[in-house]
Design an enzyme around this catalytic site. Structure first.
Site, short mmCIF file in Angstrom:
data_model
loop_
_atom_site.label_atom_id
_atom_site.label_comp_id
_atom_site.label_asym_id
_atom_site.label_seq_id
_atom_site.Cartn_x
_atom_site.Cartn_y
_atom_site.Cartn_z
N LYS A 22 0.84 -1.21 0.00
CA LYS A 22 0.00 0.00 0.00
C LYS A 22 0.87 1.26 0.00
CE LYS A 22 -1.68 1.56 4.06
NZ LYS A 22 -1.53 2.95 4.49
N ASN A 23 1.86 1.30 0.93
CA ASN A 23 2.60 2.54 1.11
C ASN A 23 3.61 2.81 0.01
OD1 ASN A 23 1.06 3.12 3.28
ND2 ASN A 23 2.60 2.55 4.82
N CYS A 123 -4.12 13.01 13.47
CA CYS A 123 -4.91 11.80 13.27
C CYS A 123 -4.76 10.94 14.51
CB CYS A 123 -4.48 11.07 12.01
SG CYS A 123 -2.92 10.24 12.19
N ARG A 128 1.23 14.58 13.65
CA ARG A 128 1.69 14.37 12.28
C ARG A 128 1.70 15.65 11.43
NH1 ARG A 128 -0.72 8.89 9.93
NH2 ARG A 128 1.17 8.93 8.68
N VAL A 130 3.32 18.56 8.76
CA VAL A 130 4.00 18.42 7.46
C VAL A 130 5.07 19.50 7.29
CG1 VAL A 130 2.18 17.17 6.22
CG2 VAL A 130 2.08 19.68 6.36
N ASP A 313 4.73 0.34 12.17
CA ASP A 313 3.50 -0.25 11.61
C ASP A 313 3.30 -1.72 12.00
OD1 ASP A 313 2.85 2.13 10.44
OD2 ASP A 313 3.46 1.59 8.41
N ARG A 405 -8.78 -0.37 4.58
CA ARG A 405 -7.86 0.65 4.03
C ARG A 405 -6.52 0.02 3.68
NH1 ARG A 405 -7.13 6.00 7.34
NH2 ARG A 405 -5.75 6.20 5.55
C1 EPZ Z 1 4.59 6.76 6.57
O1 EPZ Z 1 3.91 7.86 7.18
C2 EPZ Z 1 3.57 5.64 6.45
N1 EPZ Z 1 2.45 6.10 5.64
C3 EPZ Z 1 3.09 5.23 7.83
O2 EPZ Z 1 2.20 4.13 7.70
C4 EPZ Z 1 4.31 4.81 8.68
O3 EPZ Z 1 3.87 4.52 9.99
C5 EPZ Z 1 5.33 5.94 8.72
O4 EPZ Z 1 5.70 6.32 7.36
C6 EPZ Z 1 6.61 5.57 9.47
O5 EPZ Z 1 7.19 4.44 8.85
C7 EPZ Z 1 2.53 6.05 4.31
O6 EPZ Z 1 3.55 5.69 3.73
C8 EPZ Z 1 1.30 6.43 3.55
P1 EPZ Z 1 6.87 10.06 8.66
P2 EPZ Z 1 4.57 9.33 7.17
O7 EPZ Z 1 6.80 11.35 7.90
O8 EPZ Z 1 5.30 9.51 5.91
C9 EPZ Z 1 6.99 13.39 12.20
C10 EPZ Z 1 0.14 2.98 7.88
O9 EPZ Z 1 -0.48 2.44 8.82
N2 EPZ Z 1 6.96 14.40 11.12
O10 EPZ Z 1 8.08 9.23 8.53
O11 EPZ Z 1 3.50 10.28 7.54
C11 EPZ Z 1 5.67 12.62 12.29
O12 EPZ Z 1 4.69 13.34 13.00
C12 EPZ Z 1 0.82 4.33 8.06
O13 EPZ Z 1 0.23 2.47 6.75
C13 EPZ Z 1 7.02 15.74 11.45
O14 EPZ Z 1 7.12 16.12 12.63
O15 EPZ Z 1 5.57 9.18 8.38
C14 EPZ Z 1 6.08 11.32 12.92
O16 EPZ Z 1 6.14 11.46 14.31
C15 EPZ Z 1 0.57 4.91 9.42
N3 EPZ Z 1 6.98 16.67 10.43
C16 EPZ Z 1 7.50 11.10 12.36
O17 EPZ Z 1 7.93 12.37 11.88
C17 EPZ Z 1 6.88 16.30 9.12
O18 EPZ Z 1 6.84 17.19 8.24
C18 EPZ Z 1 7.55 10.08 11.21
O19 EPZ Z 1 6.64 10.43 10.20
C19 EPZ Z 1 6.82 14.93 8.79
C20 EPZ Z 1 6.87 13.99 9.82
#
Ligand code: EPZ
Length: 426
Positions: A22-23, A123, A128, A130, A313, A405
């Site tokens: 999926k991801n 969420c 989370r 950006v 995950d 999902r």
């Molecule tokens: C991806 O989310 C995956 N989603 C998540 O899977 C997965 O848990 C995560 O990576 C970690 O491996 C998809 O690929 C669609 P991150 P992502 O940016 O990209 C913080 C599932 O169940 N952060 O690596 O959103 C954030 O809040 C999902 O399939 C900031 O602070 O994860 C988190 O604490 C859930 N600012 C940490 O970094 C930002 O701009 C890691 O988030 C971006 C992130």
């Protein structure tokens, strides 16, 4: 609303085909916006999130066709053609439901020069933000404005190569910036980048479209912008989280299951841990074989972290295993700040778990008891299904839309290996 009923206590035996990731698939679909030529993706899982991404891309003017795979685990073939981008607006209603929608920002800025994308908001698993994505695009020369819950991004003369260090190796920010930089003017060096297999898959896909990228799988990715990318046919990598989930299901229920199509190198941290708990994991010529005999699993500690560490995950699913283990374990969550929502639900099934800050202490119990449960995210929901496999009696998992999902035909895959599980439609 559909529910899943599990009657616990059956050992698992047989094989489960692993679907496309999926991801990875979601990001490859978004990256199809980068070219005016057709892109064909094979091995796409049939999931609600893929349907949501399809709807969003069609709103931008992408022509999209799906050829359904028939056999379990075969995957769909999705053809995407972004000949013209008619709109670059991603509304709140879509982004709120699926955060991966935010990944269209990079491709839209790179190809179209502007985009208006809703901020995803928090969420169930954490705030989370950006901010890393936005700082990175600013470094690439985009003008970013935030107004009324939306990001307005412009790069009229195109994005410009730069050096940018991510404050944390964020998966989403690395991928978004990578898809922006591939069409930028000049060289971009991204530092402290994500090394996740899905991020590498996206990089290989972009390279197959003609992008110039090096350093995939390391913490520094170098991208030399090109004028244009071309169409491509590409197979999505197997889902390592689905693989890990069924490996843990086998460890919880006991038995022997071959995960066909699984990539062993993508689940190294899990294999090491499963072996500590008493399960055997072997590579086969078709994937991975997981085996656990009648003895109770042994407790083992884990800390989640970025790849190649143990994935967040799989944390909820591993907790379900530890809930039935011999002894006590500590599970530390370091990636998301609020990812223990499954704890009170597992407790309803008789688990003995205490959370202090980012650590859950799990005191294994000899038997869990079936109960009605529900969860607020996809991985937490599946952990309850796994606990139900080991529990005495009947477990009903509510809010099945979370499972839909991210897990393709979950109840079919588990019943094919002997689990007593069915979907109840109401
Ligand atoms: C991806 O989310 C995956 N989603 C998540 O899977 C997965 O848990 C995560 O990576 C970690 O491996 C998809 O690929 C669609 P991150 P992502 O940016 O990209 C913080 C599932 O169940 N952060 O690596 O959103 C954030 O809040 C999902 O399939 C900031 O602070 O994860 C988190 O604490 C859930 N600012 C940490 O970094 C930002 O701009 C890691 O988030 C971006 C992130």
């Amino acid at each position: 609303m559909d529910r899943i009923r599990i009657r616990g206590g059956r050992r698992l035996k047989g094989e489960i085909p692993i679907s496309g990731a999926k991801n990875s698939a979601l990001k490859l679909m978004a990256a199809a916006l980068l070219t005016d030529e057709p892109v064909v993706l094979r091995n796409v899982p049939r999931l609600a999130d893929i349907a949501a991404m399809s709807d969003l891309l069609m709103q931008f003017g992408v022509n999209l066709n799906i050829r359904r795979g028939e056999k379990l685990g075969q995957g769909d073939v999705v053809r995407l053609h972004a000949a013209h981008i008619e709109s670059a607006f991603a509304p709140y209603d879509i982004v709120r439901k699926m955060r991966a929608s935010f990944q269209v920002l990079g491709p839209l800025l790179a190809r179209h020069g502007e985009a208006k994308i809703s901020l995803p908001g928090g969420c169930a698993i954490g705030a989370r933000p950006v901010d890393y994505h936005l700082k990175g695009f600013e470094a690439l020369g985009a003008e970013i404005e935030l107004a009324d819950g939306y990001v307005l991004a412009r790069a009229k003369g195109g994005l410009k190569g730069t050096t940018f260090e991510l404050p944390f190796a964020s998966v989403g920010a690395t991928e978004n910036l990578m898809t922006g930089a591939v069409l930028a003017n000049g060289r971009t060096v991204l530092k402290n980048t994500a090394r996740e297999p899905e991020t590498q898959d996206l990089g290989h896909f972009l390279i197959a479209m003609g992008a110039k990228i090096s350093g995939l799988g390391t913490n520094e990715i170098v991208i030399d912008g090109v004028e244009k990318l071309s169409g491509v046919e590409y197979a999505v990598m197997p889902d390592r989280i689905e693989t890990g989930t069924y490996a843990l299901a086998t460890a919880i229920a006991g038995g022997e299951v071959e995960l066909v199509g699984a990539q062993v190198e993508a689940i190294g941290a899990l294999i090491e841990l499963l072996e500590k708990t008493g399960a055997d994991v072997k590579q086969t010529n078709r994937g991975v074989m997981v085996h656990r005999n009648g003895a109770r699993p042994r407790a083992a500690d884990v800390t989640t972290s970025v790849f190649p560490g143990f994935p967040t995950d799989l944390q909820a699913q591993y907790m379900a295993l530890m809930a039935t283990a011999e002894g006590s374990s500590h599970i530390r969550e370091t990636v998301f700040e609020n990812r223990f929502m499954h704890v009170p639900e597992l407790a309803r099934m008789g688990a003995d778990i205490h959370v202090h800050g980012d650590v859950a202490t799990v005191n294994g119990v000899a038997t869990l008891k079936g109960a009605p449960v529900m969860a607020t995210d996809l991985r937490a929901s599946v952990s309850l299904v796994l606990a139900g496999l080991a529990a005495e009696g009947e477990t009903i998992v509510n809010r099945v839309y979370h499972l839909d999902r991210g897990f393709e035909r979950l109840e079919e895959k588990l019943s094919a290996v002997g689990a007593d599980i069915e979907r109840l439609s109401t």
